[in-house]
Design a protein around this motif. Sequence first.
Motif, PDB file in Angstrom:
ATOM      1  N   LEU A  54      -7.100   7.362  -9.716  1.00 46.32           N
ATOM      2  CA  LEU A  54      -6.614   8.563  -9.137  1.00 46.32           C
ATOM      3  C   LEU A  54      -6.020   8.243  -7.647  1.00 46.32           C
ATOM      4  CD1 LEU A  54      -8.784  11.373 -10.322  1.00 46.32           C
ATOM      5  CD2 LEU A  54      -6.445  11.227 -10.826  1.00 46.32           C
ATOM      6  N   ALA A  55      -6.814   7.715  -7.184  1.00 48.27           N
ATOM      7  CA  ALA A  55      -6.215   7.196  -5.521  1.00 48.27           C
ATOM      8  C   ALA A  55      -5.170   6.223  -5.511  1.00 48.27           C
ATOM      9  CB  ALA A  55      -7.522   6.670  -4.660  1.00 48.27           C
ATOM     10  N   THR A  56      -4.824   5.358  -6.669  1.00 47.09           N
ATOM     11  CA  THR A  56      -3.907   4.603  -6.432  1.00 47.09           C
ATOM     12  C   THR A  56      -2.526   5.092  -7.261  1.00 47.09           C
ATOM     13  OG1 THR A  56      -4.813   3.340  -8.331  1.00 47.09           O
ATOM     14  CG2 THR A  56      -5.208   2.411  -6.352  1.00 47.09           C
ATOM     15  N   GLY A  57      -2.766   6.119  -7.894  1.00 46.69           N
ATOM     16  CA  GLY A  57      -1.786   6.802  -8.414  1.00 46.69           C
ATOM     17  C   GLY A  57      -1.266   6.486  -9.543  1.00 46.69           C
ATOM     18  N   LEU A  58      -2.353   5.918 -10.559  1.00 47.09           N
ATOM     19  CA  LEU A  58      -2.086   5.271 -11.591  1.00 47.09           C
ATOM     20  C   LEU A  58      -1.796   6.542 -12.767  1.00 47.09           C
ATOM     21  CD1 LEU A  58      -4.304   2.463 -12.054  1.00 47.09           C
ATOM     22  CD2 LEU A  58      -1.881   2.267 -11.905  1.00 47.09           C
ATOM     23  N   PHE A  59      -2.645   7.641 -12.680  1.00 47.77           N
ATOM     24  CA  PHE A  59      -2.564   8.893 -13.323  1.00 47.77           C
ATOM     25  C   PHE A  59      -1.330   9.872 -13.083  1.00 47.77           C
ATOM     26  CE2 PHE A  59      -7.202   8.260 -14.418  1.00 47.77           C
ATOM     27  CZ  PHE A  59      -6.709   7.348 -15.366  1.00 47.77           C
TER      28      PHE A  59
END
Length: 61
Positions: A54-59
């Motif tokens: 979530l923090a890296t924006g994969l979702f």
Amino acid sequence: MTGAGGVEDEPAEGVPASGWRAAARDRRVWAILAVVAFLLVCCCSAAAGTLLALATGLFAA
């Protein structure tokens, strides 16, 4: 009987072993603790992986 360090190895005649000491000798207790520890590690690593994703924006939708 008292061992070399003054620690009781076995309960006296007719006296039951303490609950903790008897439980520590039981292999089933250690097996249950191992399973609980394994599940806890798996759940925590899955939660950490989800937070990282979530923090890296994969979702990102």
